[in-house]
Scaffold this active site. Structure first.
Site, mmCIF file in Angstrom:
data_model
loop_
_atom_site.group_PDB
_atom_site.id
_atom_site.type_symbol
_atom_site.label_atom_id
_atom_site.label_comp_id
_atom_site.label_asym_id
_atom_site.label_seq_id
_atom_site.Cartn_x
_atom_site.Cartn_y
_atom_site.Cartn_z
ATOM 1 N N GLY A 409 0.780 -1.106 0.174
ATOM 2 C CA GLY A 409 -0.032 -0.123 0.003
ATOM 3 C C GLY A 409 0.570 0.934 0.305
ATOM 4 N N SER A 410 0.669 1.895 0.630
ATOM 5 C CA SER A 410 0.713 4.350 0.918
ATOM 6 C C SER A 410 2.500 3.938 1.003
ATOM 7 C CB SER A 410 0.013 4.791 0.858
ATOM 8 O OG SER A 410 -1.436 4.840 0.294
ATOM 9 N N SER A 411 2.223 2.996 1.606
ATOM 10 C CA SER A 411 3.963 3.174 2.201
ATOM 11 C C SER A 411 5.170 3.066 1.609
ATOM 12 C CB SER A 411 4.335 1.959 3.439
ATOM 13 O OG SER A 411 3.516 1.188 4.460
ATOM 14 N N LYS A 413 4.680 5.380 -1.230
ATOM 15 C CA LYS A 413 4.769 6.623 -2.035
ATOM 16 C C LYS A 413 5.764 7.358 -1.884
ATOM 17 C CE LYS A 413 -0.248 6.401 -1.580
ATOM 18 N NZ LYS A 413 -1.576 6.949 -1.530
#
Length: 730
Positions: A409-411, A413
């Site tokens: 997931g967004s980790s 970014k």
């Protein structure tokens, strides 16, 4: 009278000298004569015997009495040590027959009692065919008649006995003494010539040891000595990571036999089979004692001489802090139990009232992985994996931190933004509109914090609120595209898509961390050729899979300013010293694998964004950092990133929740990563982020003497109304 002529003094001296010289010459002559006779005797009479001794002398390396090196944590606490044990050994002389070995086994059985659990049916059958052949003839009358008439051979009869004679029959036929003899014999028969094997290396009683010692002259090839076994003072802590070694009976494991033999090992050597014991076999193994055996014409050992003493293996010092490791194991177990129980309670309430739409499967919330390391040198300070098994018991899953991967997931970014900088499609502080995205093929994307509005946000705030749209638009720019409503996605992305993946790789995502353990999983990275939807998912952490160890290296690279440092567990190699830390033979320093190029302005934007994730509530927009709830009260402050990835388990939608960070935020000396795979898909998400807060608090407590604080209390009465409302607002 005639006068007597007197000799002069010079003549007297000469006569005396001449007499002495003759005596000396005679003695030398006799000595040479004796020497010649002796040499003749040795060459003619005993020459064959001495020639035989020379030809039958052999240097052999043996592995008894050479303890393995021990393993310590970074502070000198022993994690894996050796315990000495009495042991009985057997050395097979040249040309020793199986029958002779059986005779020795029968003698030894009068002194030694063995464990019979590992005796095979075939071992019992072979023994019965030799000692109880007449009984087997009665048990197999048809075959006995054929054998008597010469219609089958002895070998044929034996083969039929292997097929017919059962364990039950042999249990009735064989006595306890027979079983004991078989147990001893099976240990002895595997010995190769002049290479000692262990007959019994544990639980040898003092009486057994003493009685065998007294009668060694009657027990050919038998010796006594001390062996060792591994002990683990901290119990199950990191037990899997330490790895296993082969037993004295096992020697080289079958699956590793060829590998170790290619390195010069003998079949009966004890070796590392897995993880650290295998990885550092060359360090931990000792130098075997070298013995010169002399044998007679029959191959019997007539003399042995130690020509080189054995040497214990060197000691391995790890980067692990065992106190921190144990504290975090306890913490991880607490959070896993509490999260699991919270899911059970939420499901029970939902089943009762039917007032939420989420499919909560508590059995899926069964695992958590955690890594803590020093961001500046790659030292792993703690690695914790916990898993709830089918019986509901929590078991260690430490290897899952590097050998199992998940969609994070967004980790990711930070890596997406940095890749945009490096490819000149994004500038520090640049604003991009966060808005719902719609593509011509029907694909729709939006940010979690913004499902329908248009907000102008910069890179710092994009990290703070975890903007999917900011990342997707950056990824499109890497393809040379600017987003337009209802635009078609390109059908061929093979030329430019790897800019993004390579950008993630430079942080350690999707590539080996270099960790000094076998079986690291680098993740799943499917080809990027003709599916642009997968490509934009990659930009927000919804496509490739990574491990907790990779996420830890990634956030460490961010924390230290851009140096991707090889992850490692080995800190030092020291010479073994049983009384004090030995001499340092090697130090494992930071090994920079690559440098992520970022300007100071770019770094400052990233650092500010990660600080905001944990610490900022923007009152003007009423927007919060995605980790604000759990982390904003920490002192000193920390920084990091959260992530949620949609996945499936057994066809049911679930969420992988990830948390990465470092502390203190302005001068970090620790970095961490946490993966909670397959948690229930609810809004709000299950409160897994509080574990990260407790990890940092525990680190501050142990390293800085901060006041001890309790763990987060999970409260269904506080949580359930929020999932019922489907919002983060209470």
């Amino acid at each position: 009278m005639r006068r007597v002529k007197k000799k002069s003094s010079e003549a007297i001296k000469y006569q005396l000298f001449k007499s002495r010289a003759n005596t000396l010459i005679f003695i030398v002559f006799i000595s040479f004569l004796i020497l010649i006779v002796r040499l003749g005797y040795l060459q003619v009479v005993q020459g064959d015997s001495y020639h035989e001794r020379v030809e039958n002398a052999q240097y052999v390396k043996i592995n008894q009495n050479v303890p393995r090196g021990e393993i310590y944590d970074r502070n000198g606490n022993v994690l894996v040590q050796n315990k000495s044990e009495r042991a009985i050994f057997f050395t097979r002389h040249r040309n020793m027959s199986n029958g002779e070995i059986m005779e020795i086994a029968e003698k030894l059985s009068e002194y030694l009692k063995m464990d019979d659990e590992k005796i095979s049916l075939r071992d019992k059958q072979d023994y019965a065919l030799n000692k109880y052949f007449d009984d087997l003839l009665k048990e197999m009358p048809n075959e006995a008649k054929l054998l008597e008439d010469g219609n089958i051979s002895k070998n044929d009869f034996n083969e039929e006995a292997y097929n017919q004679i059962s364990d039950d029959y042999l249990d009735d036929l064989l006595t306890k003494d027979d079983i004991n003899i078989i147990s001893i014999y099976t240990k002895m028969i595997v010995a190769s010539e002049l290479n000692p094997v262990t007959i019994k290396g544990s639980d040898v009683t003092e009486k057994e040891f003493a009685s065998i010692n007294e009668d060694l002259d009657d027990l050919e090839g038998i010796t006594t000595g001390m062996d060792w076994k591994r002990e683990y003072p901290y119990g199950s802590t990191l037990r899997t990571i330490f790895g296993d070694i082969s037993s004295p009976e096992e020697g080289l494991p079958k699956e590793l036999s060829e590998y170790y033999k290619s390195l010069g090992y003998s079949q009966n050597d004890r070796v590392g089979k897995s993880y650290l014991e295998f990885q550092y076999e060359d360090i931990l193994r000792g130098e075997k004692e070298e013995v010169k055996y002399s044998t007679d014409r029959a191959g019997r050992i007539i003399n042995q001489e130690v020509v080189k003493e054995g040497k214990p293996g060197n000691d391995l010092y790890l980067t692990i802090d065992i106190e921190l490791q144990q504290e975090l194991e306890e913490l991880a177990e607490y959070h896993l139990k509490e999260m699991h129980n919270l899911a059970i309670q939420a499901k029970e309430r939902a089943d009762t009232y039917g007032d939420i739409e989420w499919d909560i499967r508590p059995e899926f919330l069964d695992t958590v992985n955690l890594v803590v390391q020093d961001p500046y040198n790659g030292d792993v300070l703690a690695m914790v994996g916990k898993h709830i098994n089918e019986d509901g018991e929590i078991e260690d899953f430490d290897y899952g931190t590097f050998a199992v991967t998940y969609v994070p997931g967004s980790s990711v970014k930070v890596a997406t933004v940095t890749t945009g900088y490096q490819n000149d499609v994004l500038s520090p502080g640049e604003f991009i509109v966060d808005e719902p995205l719609q593509f011509a093929d029907g694909t729709n994307k939006s940010s979690f914090f913004n499902r329908k509005n248009h907000y102008n946000i910069d890179d710092q705030e994009a990290l703070m609120v975890s903007s999917n749209v900011y990342m997707i638009k950056t990824a499109l720019r890497l393809l040379g595209l600017e987003y337009q409503n209802n635009m078609p996605l390109p059908s061929d992305i093979s030329q430019d898509a790897y800019k993004l993946r390579n950008g993630l790789n430079q942080f350690g995502l999707g590539v080996s961390t270099g960790i000094d353990l076998p079986n690291e999983d680098t993740g799943i990275s499917p080809p990027l050729t003709n599916n642009a939807g997968n490509y934009i998912d990659l930009a927000i952490g919804q496509y490739d899979t990574y491990s907790a160890m990779q996420l830890s290296q990634y956030i460490s690279t961010v924390a230290n300013g851009g140096s991707r440092i090889e992850t490692h567990l080995a800190k030092e190699i020291r010479e073994h010293n049983p009384n004090a830390p030995g001499k340092v033979l090697r130090t494992f320093n930071a090994n920079v694998l690559n440098t992520v190029m970022m300007s100071e302005a770019e770094k400052n934007q990233i650092y500010a964004g990660l600080y905001d994730v944990f610490n900022t509530h923007d009152e003007s927009t009423n927007r919060y950092g995605t980790g604000w709830d759990a982390y904003h009260k920490l002192e000193p402050k920390a920084a990091g990133k959260t992530g949620t990835a949609e996945a499936f388990r057994e066809g049911v939608p679930v969420l992988n929740q990830t948390y990465i960070g470092y502390a203190p935020y302005d001068n970090p000396d620790m970095a961490f990563s946490i993966i909670w795979p397959t948690t229930p898909m609810t809004i709000p998400f299950f409160p897994a982020q509080y574990m990260g807060r407790d990890v940092i608090q525990k680190y501050y407590e142990l390293e800085y003497g901060a006041p001890k604080k309790g763990y987060h209390k999970y409260d269904l009465n506080e949580f359930y109304p929020r999932i019922k409302a489907g919002t983060y607002d209470s």
